[in-house]
Structures are given as C-alpha cells and as structure tokens.
Design a protein around this motif. Structure first.
Motif, short mmCIF file in Angstrom:
data_model
loop_
_atom_site.label_atom_id
_atom_site.label_comp_id
_atom_site.label_asym_id
_atom_site.label_seq_id
_atom_site.Cartn_x
_atom_site.Cartn_y
_atom_site.Cartn_z
N ASP A 69 22.82 8.93 -12.15
CA ASP A 69 22.34 9.34 -11.08
C ASP A 69 23.10 9.28 -9.86
O ASP A 69 23.44 10.32 -8.96
CB ASP A 69 20.94 8.72 -10.76
N LEU A 70 23.73 8.04 -9.69
CA LEU A 70 24.75 8.01 -8.71
C LEU A 70 26.06 8.63 -8.77
O LEU A 70 26.46 9.46 -7.68
CB LEU A 70 25.17 6.49 -8.94
N HIS A 71 26.34 9.34 -10.05
CA HIS A 71 27.55 9.97 -10.12
C HIS A 71 27.13 11.53 -9.60
O HIS A 71 27.99 12.08 -8.93
CB HIS A 71 27.86 10.18 -11.54
N GLN A 72 25.88 11.92 -10.10
CA GLN A 72 25.55 13.35 -9.56
C GLN A 72 25.16 13.34 -8.07
O GLN A 72 25.66 14.28 -7.29
CB GLN A 72 24.06 13.40 -10.32
N ALA A 73 24.92 12.18 -7.53
CA ALA A 73 24.46 12.25 -6.00
C ALA A 73 25.59 12.18 -5.28
O ALA A 73 25.80 13.06 -4.22
CB ALA A 73 23.76 10.97 -5.56
N LEU A 74 26.90 11.59 -5.62
CA LEU A 74 28.08 11.26 -4.94
C LEU A 74 29.12 12.68 -5.15
O LEU A 74 29.85 12.63 -4.56
CB LEU A 74 28.70 10.20 -5.02
N THR A 75 28.91 13.15 -6.40
CA THR A 75 30.13 13.90 -6.99
C THR A 75 29.65 15.29 -7.43
O THR A 75 30.43 16.16 -7.63
CB THR A 75 31.00 13.27 -7.97
N GLY A 76 28.33 15.33 -7.98
CA GLY A 76 27.77 16.53 -8.58
C GLY A 76 27.18 17.45 -7.94
O GLY A 76 26.32 18.37 -8.54
N GLY A 77 26.78 17.19 -6.84
CA GLY A 77 26.24 18.42 -5.90
C GLY A 77 24.49 18.14 -6.12
O GLY A 77 24.11 16.58 -6.04
N GLY A 78 23.71 19.04 -5.98
CA GLY A 78 22.31 19.12 -5.67
C GLY A 78 21.35 19.09 -6.96
O GLY A 78 20.36 19.26 -6.75
N GLU A 79 22.22 19.34 -8.15
CA GLU A 79 21.34 19.67 -9.43
C GLU A 79 21.90 18.56 -10.65
O GLU A 79 22.94 18.33 -10.57
CB GLU A 79 21.50 20.79 -9.97
N VAL A 87 14.40 20.46 -20.96
CA VAL A 87 14.75 21.60 -19.91
C VAL A 87 15.29 21.12 -18.51
O VAL A 87 14.96 19.99 -18.20
CB VAL A 87 13.44 22.15 -19.54
N ALA A 88 16.24 21.61 -18.44
CA ALA A 88 16.85 21.30 -16.90
C ALA A 88 16.12 21.03 -15.73
O ALA A 88 15.33 21.95 -15.49
CB ALA A 88 18.13 22.21 -16.74
N GLU A 89 16.14 20.07 -15.18
CA GLU A 89 15.48 19.73 -13.82
C GLU A 89 16.37 19.98 -12.67
O GLU A 89 17.53 19.37 -12.55
CB GLU A 89 14.94 18.33 -13.90
N LYS A 90 15.79 20.50 -11.53
CA LYS A 90 16.74 20.66 -10.67
C LYS A 90 16.30 19.54 -9.51
O LYS A 90 15.05 19.38 -9.11
CB LYS A 90 16.16 22.12 -9.61
N GLU A 91 17.17 18.77 -9.10
CA GLU A 91 17.07 17.28 -8.35
C GLU A 91 17.91 17.60 -7.14
O GLU A 91 19.17 17.97 -7.19
CB GLU A 91 17.44 16.09 -9.11
N GLU A 92 17.41 17.31 -6.01
CA GLU A 92 18.04 17.56 -4.77
C GLU A 92 18.42 16.26 -4.19
O GLU A 92 17.45 15.28 -4.39
CB GLU A 92 17.12 18.55 -3.79
N TYR A 93 19.51 16.18 -3.77
CA TYR A 93 20.00 14.77 -3.40
C TYR A 93 20.09 14.81 -1.63
O TYR A 93 20.83 15.76 -1.24
CB TYR A 93 21.32 14.44 -3.71
#
Length: 310
Positions: A69-79, A87-93
């Motif tokens: 989750d930390l990697h997605q928040a800092l480097t991976g954008g908003g998904e 199923v892919a979930e759309k997560e907004e940071y």
C-alpha cells in the motif's frame, strides 16, 4: 539505490502542483527518504525501517501488505491492487500537507469511501532547494531515458516475438496440412483394406454356405440311402421268408441233391468208356424225374448198384 519522481496534489491546495521524489535501498519496508518541491521551495524527510514496522502494527495489517500500500501511495498513482474476488479495485490516495509544510501524510480512500491512513513523514526545509530541484529534474530525465530504452527493448522483443509467432503459425499451418493429407491417405488406405476384408468375409461366407449345402445334401442322400436300404432289406427278408415257406411246404422225404449225387458217384466209379456212363445216366434220370413228380418214401431211396449189376 532506487527512486521515482511523480507529481502530486495536496488536499488543501489542489491547484498548486508538487513534485515528490522517493528513494529507497531495498524496498520501502527497509526505510525511504522523501523530497517535496513546489518549484521554488523544497523540503526533505526520512522514514526509517522501525517507523514502517510500527505503522504496520498500529494498522493491524501484515508488513508485506502495508509495504504494498505504501508503494502504491508514493509511487503508483491513485489505483492499486485487487479485491478478494480477484477483481481490480480502484483506490484513491490523498495527500495532506500541513500549513507550515512540516508534515506530509497520505491516506487511502477505499471503494466504499473509507479513509485509511497509510503513513506520514516529518519534513524539513532543504538546505539547497535549487540543487535539489536540479537533482529531481536530472533524475526525472534519467528515469525517462531508462523508460525509453526499456520501451525500445520491449518493442524489439515484441517484434521478435511477433516474427516467431508468424513462423510458428506458418509451421503450424503446414503441420495441419500435412496431418490432413496424412489422415486422408490413411483413411483411403483404411477404406481399401476394409473393402478387401469385406470381400474376403463375403467369400468365406459363400464358401461356408456352399459347404453347408453340400453337407445338407450329403445328409439327405444318406437318409435316402438308409430308407432305400431298409426297404430293400425288408423286401429281401420277405422274399427269403417266402422261399423258406415254400421249402417248408415241400415233402420232408424230398432231397434234390440225391439224384445228382448218385449220378456223380456212378460216374466216378466207372472205369469203362463214355457209353457205359451215358447208359447209366439214362437209367438214373427217370428215377430222378419220377422222384420229382412223386415223392418217394424213405424206404424207396435210390440204392447204390452192386458190382454184379454193373
């Protein structure tokens, strides 16, 4: 050492673009450093490994999941990520920057609208903002060049794979044609062999039928011969019985073989000429004839002539 540079926006001032640079040694779980710049001012911060572990424990999640989750928040954008059903979930940071730019926090907004804290870092003003901006620009250009090189490498690999795919498809089509030709040849041979087997079976059936007819005819002939033999035997038995009955009807004193026996004995005893034999035969024949016409009694049997009579 790995790092990324990305553009973010903060909740309190969404119109102002910020550039966030993240650097780490192995992964974000082992600790990382941050550099935030708005183009004129810069701030830096650091999160050690112990802080990452503590944040994971406070959130009650596994360390691997927290690092993801930390990697997605800092480097991976908003998904990010996939749900439990695959199923892919759309997560907004969302990023929150304090008014004095002393703290940067980041949260994850789930699909159902729940905000989950991911982490926070304490910021300090950079000693040389211009140099930091240059480094960020250089890192961005270097990263872009790496991405372009990787893109070219992937395009070349894709082209090679496409050519290999075409060759494989051509070979596959050729193999399919060969298999179809082979199947047709084998099917025609099979039909030929099957027809030959059918012809042999029909010939054997005809032979068996012919032998069966001959066997039935032979059995019928044997039955006819057997019936004919029984009829002949019955007729022969009837004739034999009739002859025996006729012989039984003859007088008991009649012996047909006596007259010839006397004649033969007379002839055998003669040592004279043929005239004597003929004269003796003439003397004997009337008695035989008389015997045939009139049965003689046992006392009137023909007696053997004495030497004096001769």
């Amino acid at each position: 050492m790995s790092g990324t540079v990305r553009q973010i926006s903060v909740v309190l001032d969404p119109s102002t673009p910020y550039f966030l640079r993240v650097d780490w040694a192995e992964d974000l779980g082992a600790g990382y450093t941050l550099a935030l710049s708005d183009g004129s001012s810069s701030w830096i911060g650091e999160v050690p490994e112990e802080e990452v572990t503590r944040e994971a424990k406070e959130l009650g999640v596994k360390r691997e999941k927290y690092v993801e989750d930390l990697h997605q928040a800092l480097t991976g954008g908003g998904e990010s990520g996939k749900g439990s059903g695959g199923v892919a979930e759309k997560e907004e940071y969302l990023f929150h920057l304090s008014p004095d730019h002393g703290c940067l926090s980041y949260e994850k907004k789930t699909q159902i609208g729940v905000l989950v804290s991911v982490g926070a870092v304490e910021l300090h003003p950079a000693p040389d903002p211009v140099e930091l901006n240059r480094e960020m620009i250089g890192h961005t250009l270097e990263h872009s060049a790496d991405l372009e090189a990787e893109n070219r490498r992937l395009q070349e690999k894709n082209q090679t794979l496409r050519q290999e795919q075409q060759h494989i498809l051509a070979d596959l089509e050729q193999h399919v044609q060969d298999i179809e030709t082979m199947e047709g040849d084998l099917f025609s041979r099979f039909i030929m062999v099957l027809n030959e087997k059918k012809a042999k079976i029909r010939a054997l059936q005809d032979t068996i039928r012919h032998f069966q007819q001959q066997l039935d005819q032979g059995v019928e002939e044997q039955e006819n011969h057997r019936v004919t033999g029984v009829t002949v035997k019955s007729k022969a038995g009837d004739s034999i019985k009739k002859d025996q009955k006729e012989e039984d009807d003859l007088p008991q004193s009649f012996h047909p073989s006596q007259a010839p026996t006397v004649l033969i004995r007379d002839v055998s005893s003669q040592t004279s000429s043929m005239e004597v034999t003929v004269s003796d035969s003439k003397d004997v024949l009337p008695s035989c004839k008389h015997g045939l016409c009139y049965p003689q009694s046992p006392e009137s049997k023909v007696k053997k002539p004495s030497p004096d009579q001769k």
